[in-house]
Design a protein around this motif. Structure first.
Motif, PDB file in Angstrom:
ATOM      1  N   THR A 160       9.976  10.384  -0.708  1.00  7.34           N
ATOM      2  CA  THR A 160       8.570  10.790  -0.874  1.00  7.34           C
ATOM      3  C   THR A 160       7.657   9.599  -0.630  1.00  7.34           C
ATOM      4  O   THR A 160       6.624   9.698   0.030  1.00  7.34           O
ATOM      5  CB  THR A 160       8.339  11.292  -2.329  1.00  7.34           C
ATOM      6  OG1 THR A 160       9.384  12.146  -2.656  1.00  7.34           O
ATOM      7  CG2 THR A 160       7.000  11.963  -2.489  1.00  7.34           C
ATOM      8  N   TYR A 161       8.040   8.467  -1.194  1.00  5.40           N
ATOM      9  CA  TYR A 161       7.195   7.279  -1.036  1.00  5.40           C
ATOM     10  C   TYR A 161       7.225   6.761   0.405  1.00  5.40           C
ATOM     11  O   TYR A 161       6.235   6.209   0.886  1.00  5.40           O
ATOM     12  CB  TYR A 161       7.610   6.192  -2.040  1.00  5.40           C
ATOM     13  CG  TYR A 161       7.041   6.483  -3.406  1.00  5.40           C
ATOM     14  CD1 TYR A 161       5.734   6.139  -3.725  1.00  5.40           C
ATOM     15  CD2 TYR A 161       7.793   7.158  -4.359  1.00  5.40           C
ATOM     16  CE1 TYR A 161       5.184   6.441  -4.965  1.00  5.40           C
ATOM     17  CE2 TYR A 161       7.256   7.470  -5.603  1.00  5.40           C
ATOM     18  CZ  TYR A 161       5.951   7.107  -5.900  1.00  5.40           C
ATOM     19  OH  TYR A 161       5.401   7.410  -7.119  1.00  5.40           O
ATOM     20  N   ARG A 162       8.334   6.948   1.059  1.00  5.49           N
ATOM     21  CA  ARG A 162       8.399   6.523   2.465  1.00  5.49           C
ATOM     22  C   ARG A 162       7.390   7.324   3.298  1.00  5.49           C
ATOM     23  O   ARG A 162       6.624   6.775   4.094  1.00  5.49           O
ATOM     24  CB  ARG A 162       9.806   6.735   3.026  1.00  5.49           C
ATOM     25  CG  ARG A 162      10.022   6.086   4.386  1.00  5.49           C
ATOM     26  CD  ARG A 162      11.462   6.241   4.816  1.00  5.49           C
ATOM     27  NE  ARG A 162      11.710   7.580   5.310  1.00  5.49           N
ATOM     28  CZ  ARG A 162      11.682   7.926   6.593  1.00  5.49           C
ATOM     29  NH1 ARG A 162      11.436   7.017   7.512  1.00  5.49           N
ATOM     30  NH2 ARG A 162      11.904   9.156   6.960  1.00  5.49           N
ATOM     31  N   ASN A 182      -0.118   6.192   4.986  1.00  5.36           N
ATOM     32  CA  ASN A 182      -1.097   5.124   4.753  1.00  5.36           C
ATOM     33  C   ASN A 182      -1.057   4.039   5.835  1.00  5.36           C
ATOM     34  O   ASN A 182      -1.745   3.029   5.722  1.00  5.36           O
ATOM     35  CB  ASN A 182      -0.856   4.470   3.377  1.00  5.36           C
ATOM     36  CG  ASN A 182      -1.227   5.395   2.230  1.00  5.36           C
ATOM     37  OD1 ASN A 182      -1.883   6.408   2.428  1.00  5.36           O
ATOM     38  ND2 ASN A 182      -0.802   5.048   1.030  1.00  5.36           N
ATOM     39  N   GLY A 183      -0.208   4.231   6.849  1.00  2.00           N
ATOM     40  CA  GLY A 183      -0.111   3.240   7.932  1.00  2.00           C
ATOM     41  C   GLY A 183       0.610   1.969   7.507  1.00  2.00           C
ATOM     42  O   GLY A 183       0.396   0.897   8.072  1.00  2.00           O
ATOM     43  N   VAL A 184       1.476   2.089   6.492  1.00  2.21           N
ATOM     44  CA  VAL A 184       2.181   0.908   5.962  1.00  2.21           C
ATOM     45  C   VAL A 184       3.592   0.849   6.558  1.00  2.21           C
ATOM     46  O   VAL A 184       4.354   1.814   6.440  1.00  2.21           O
ATOM     47  CB  VAL A 184       2.271   1.015   4.415  1.00  2.21           C
ATOM     48  CG1 VAL A 184       3.132  -0.101   3.853  1.00  2.21           C
ATOM     49  CG2 VAL A 184       0.877   1.018   3.805  1.00  2.21           C
ATOM     50  N   PRO A 185       3.972  -0.274   7.201  1.00  6.38           N
ATOM     51  CA  PRO A 185       5.336  -0.389   7.746  1.00  6.38           C
ATOM     52  C   PRO A 185       6.382  -0.240   6.633  1.00  6.38           C
ATOM     53  O   PRO A 185       6.258  -0.863   5.579  1.00  6.38           O
ATOM     54  CB  PRO A 185       5.373  -1.812   8.329  1.00  6.38           C
ATOM     55  CG  PRO A 185       3.951  -2.211   8.491  1.00  6.38           C
ATOM     56  CD  PRO A 185       3.164  -1.476   7.448  1.00  6.38           C
ATOM     57  N   GLY A 226       0.822  -1.219   0.000  1.00 13.75           N
ATOM     58  CA  GLY A 226       0.000   0.000   0.000  1.00 13.75           C
ATOM     59  C   GLY A 226       0.844   1.251   0.000  1.00 13.75           C
ATOM     60  O   GLY A 226       0.428   2.312   0.460  1.00 13.75           O
ATOM     61  N   LEU A 227       2.028   1.147  -0.557  1.00 12.97           N
ATOM     62  CA  LEU A 227       3.010   2.223  -0.549  1.00 12.97           C
ATOM     63  C   LEU A 227       2.706   3.340  -1.536  1.00 12.97           C
ATOM     64  O   LEU A 227       2.948   4.509  -1.272  1.00 12.97           O
ATOM     65  CB  LEU A 227       4.369   1.590  -0.902  1.00 12.97           C
ATOM     66  CG  LEU A 227       5.460   2.450  -1.515  1.00 12.97           C
ATOM     67  CD1 LEU A 227       6.201   3.178  -0.412  1.00 12.97           C
ATOM     68  CD2 LEU A 227       6.433   1.601  -2.313  1.00 12.97           C
ATOM     69  N   TYR A 228       2.188   2.974  -2.703  1.00 14.83           N
ATOM     70  CA  TYR A 228       2.247   3.880  -3.844  1.00 14.83           C
ATOM     71  C   TYR A 228       1.194   4.985  -3.869  1.00 14.83           C
ATOM     72  O   TYR A 228       1.347   5.951  -4.583  1.00 14.83           O
ATOM     73  CB  TYR A 228       2.096   3.078  -5.133  1.00 14.83           C
ATOM     74  CG  TYR A 228       3.218   2.084  -5.365  1.00 14.83           C
ATOM     75  CD1 TYR A 228       4.500   2.534  -5.645  1.00 14.83           C
ATOM     76  CD2 TYR A 228       2.995   0.711  -5.300  1.00 14.83           C
ATOM     77  CE1 TYR A 228       5.531   1.638  -5.864  1.00 14.83           C
ATOM     78  CE2 TYR A 228       4.019  -0.191  -5.526  1.00 14.83           C
ATOM     79  CZ  TYR A 228       5.290   0.277  -5.812  1.00 14.83           C
ATOM     80  OH  TYR A 228       6.308  -0.608  -6.029  1.00 14.83           O
ATOM     81  N   LEU A 287      13.727   2.849   5.223  1.00  7.20           N
ATOM     82  CA  LEU A 287      14.684   3.184   4.158  1.00  7.20           C
ATOM     83  C   LEU A 287      16.010   2.541   4.545  1.00  7.20           C
ATOM     84  O   LEU A 287      16.540   2.807   5.633  1.00  7.20           O
ATOM     85  CB  LEU A 287      14.828   4.702   4.035  1.00  7.20           C
ATOM     86  CG  LEU A 287      15.713   5.201   2.903  1.00  7.20           C
ATOM     87  CD1 LEU A 287      15.145   4.834   1.528  1.00  7.20           C
ATOM     88  CD2 LEU A 287      15.897   6.714   2.974  1.00  7.20           C
ATOM     89  N   VAL A 288      16.547   1.663   3.706  1.00  4.70           N
ATOM     90  CA  VAL A 288      17.791   0.956   4.053  1.00  4.70           C
ATOM     91  C   VAL A 288      18.891   1.333   3.056  1.00  4.70           C
ATOM     92  O   VAL A 288      18.615   1.757   1.934  1.00  4.70           O
ATOM     93  CB  VAL A 288      17.599  -0.582   4.087  1.00  4.70           C
ATOM     94  CG1 VAL A 288      16.577  -0.994   5.119  1.00  4.70           C
ATOM     95  CG2 VAL A 288      17.226  -1.145   2.713  1.00  4.70           C
ATOM     96  N   THR A 289      20.126   1.136   3.473  1.00  2.41           N
ATOM     97  CA  THR A 289      21.266   1.431   2.585  1.00  2.41           C
ATOM     98  C   THR A 289      21.381   0.343   1.521  1.00  2.41           C
ATOM     99  O   THR A 289      20.804  -0.749   1.656  1.00  2.41           O
ATOM    100  CB  THR A 289      22.574   1.429   3.396  1.00  2.41           C
ATOM    101  OG1 THR A 289      22.734   0.103   3.943  1.00  2.41           O
ATOM    102  CG2 THR A 289      22.559   2.448   4.516  1.00  2.41           C
ATOM    103  N   GLY A 290      22.184   0.640   0.500  1.00  2.00           N
ATOM    104  CA  GLY A 290      22.440  -0.357  -0.535  1.00  2.00           C
ATOM    105  C   GLY A 290      23.098  -1.604   0.050  1.00  2.00           C
ATOM    106  O   GLY A 290      22.828  -2.730  -0.381  1.00  2.00           O
TER     107      GLY A 290
END
Ligand SMILES: Cc1cc2nc3c(=O)[nH]c(=O)nc-3n(C[C@H](O)[C@H](O)[C@H](O)COP(=O)(O)OP(=O)(O)OC[C@H]3O[C@@H](n4cnc5c(N)ncnc54)[C@H](O)[C@@H]3O)c2cc1C
Length: 392
Positions: free
Chosen positions: A109-111, A117-120, A56-58, A123-126
């Motif tokens: 932005t998506y994070r 949206n209450g979605v877990p 439900g991220l987008y 953001l992680v590194t490469g």
């Protein structure tokens, strides 16, 4: 006129079946009409999709409120349903990868949107992304633990069974061919495979006809301006067990989403992605299998059943994923399946609304991705709308 039913549903894809189950369990009299010969067979979206349970991220709440709310709710409901009813699934998690700093900024932005949206989300590194999926390269990535995969045809089959167990009746190989207003509801004309026709009365019609929902809407209201633009989506596959550098551990891996502008409007794409698939072992369990799908690569379809014909060249698929999955070689890819999405021209969100003031027809239009994920939540939403109706 021969018979009268309370609620008629047009279409027995995942949406028609989920709505039939929800309303039948609520004690409604339900009649479902499906033009295909079987519920889980045939050319429809529900049997030809990527099988991803989206987190439900987008979807932003301002422009796509239904997708934003019902995808996240549907995600939770779907996992619970799969566990209760033995539908094969895996909560694989997902990485949305950024190739560079510019894309990392887009992921931010998506994070924020996922949090809204209450979605877990994380953001992680490469480096962390490569720990999770060693064959994947990224500058950074969003990690979504609630994303997964499901066997979509088993889901539809279970929903169909549960609806039928609760009294819903299904008529297959039959098409809704005409609808006329009647003082007690709608007169529905159906056509059987042999060309014979029948007419019956329904108090309420629910239009869940997928790619054909615009045409069914026009049967009720000829002036309806809604138009489905069919989008053909091709998917290839490779075997992750073929070489070590193809050995995806089992997460969904997506690129950074993109928006693109066409003369028809602005469209949003989740991009060509890697999706693991489920298999069946000799104990009847459904572990992650050797096949990984690559796609979908989408373009406007020439007509609503353009399933055949040549795929776009392999190198086009390959070029979309090689930056984040460098082990893949062109010769690894082979055709998997073609699906056609019901995109509603000019809309980015689903449209779920009554067609007229008398509220005799509830249209579900443009139920494209993530409709599979959202199906159970869409069915609840429909139930709430139908509750307001007095069908006495
Ligand atoms: C390539 C692709 C990938 C996708 N990937 C994902 C994903 O990973 N995750 C996700 O959540 N969603 C995904 N989706 C979206 C998801 O598959 C759809 O949102 C969902 O299947 C829509 O279901 P539906 O029941 O509305 O439509 P459909 O499955 O198309 O069902 C509509 C039914 O109506 C019937 N019908 C039409 N007209 C009539 C008529 N006149 N009379 C009787 N019957 C009629 C048709 O025969 C059909 O069976 C994807 C879709 C595609 C195409």
């Amino acid at each position: 006129m021969t018979a009268e039913v309370d609620i008629t549903i047009v279409g027995a894809g995942v949406i028609g079946c989920a709505v039939a189950r929800e309303l039948a369990q609520a004690g409604r009299e339900i009649f479902v009409i499906e033009k295909n010969s079987g519920i889980t067979r045939g050319e429809n979206q529900s049997s030809r999709n990527s099988g991803v349970i989206h987190a439900g991220l987008y979807y932003d709440r301002s422009r796509r409120p239904l997708k934003a709310g019902l995808c996240a709710e549907g995600n939770t409901l779907l996992y619970r349903f799969c566990e209760q009813h033995g539908v094969p699934f895996r909560q694989t998690g997902k990485l949305v990868v950024a190739a560079n700093n510019e894309e990392t900024a887009v992921l931010e932005t998506y994070r924020a949107r996922a949090i809204e949206n209450g979605v877990p989300v994380q953001l992680v590194t490469g480096v962390r992304a490569a720990e999770l999926e060693p064959c994947v390269r990224a500058a950074a990535a969003l990690r979504l633990p609630t994303s997964g995969i499901i066997n979509p045809t088993v889901l539809v089959h279970k929903l169909h069974l549960l609806a039928a167990e609760n009294g819903a009746q299904f008529l297959t190989s039959t098409q809704v061919a005409g609808i006329k207003a009647h003082n007690e509801g709608l007169a529905v004309e159906i056509e059987y495979r042999d060309g014979a026709r029948d007419t019956f009365l329904t108090k309420l019609l629910i239009n869940a006809a997928g790619l054909y929902a615009d045409e069914v809407a026009r049967l009720v209201q000829p002036a309806s301006a809604y138009q489905i633009d069919p989008v053909r989506s091709e998917t290839m596959k490779f075997y992750r067990t073929k070489r070590e550098d193809l050995m995806l551990q089992g997460m969904n891996v997506y690129p950074t989403p993109r928006q693109f502008i066409t003369p028809q409007g602005t469209y949003f794409s989740v991009g060509v992605h890697l999706t693991p698939t489920l298999t069946i072992d000799n104990k009847g369990n459904s572990p992650i299998g050797p096949e990984v799908t690559v796609g979908p690569l989408s373009r406007p379809a020439q007509h609503k059943d353009e399933y055949g014909g040549a795929y776009q060249p392999q190198e086009v698929f390959f070029n979309q994923v090689r930056s984040f999955f460098p082990g893949l070689q062109e010769g690894d890819l082979m055709p998997h399946q073609t699906g056609i999405q019901a995109r509603l021209a000019g809309y980015q969100d689903w449209v779920i609304e009554f067609s007229d003031d008398e509220r005799r027809c509830l249209n579900l239009l443009g139920i494209d991705s993530p409709g599979l994920t959202g199906s159970l939540a869409i069915a609840r939403h429909v139930n709430e709308l139908v509750k307001i109706q007095d069908l006495a």
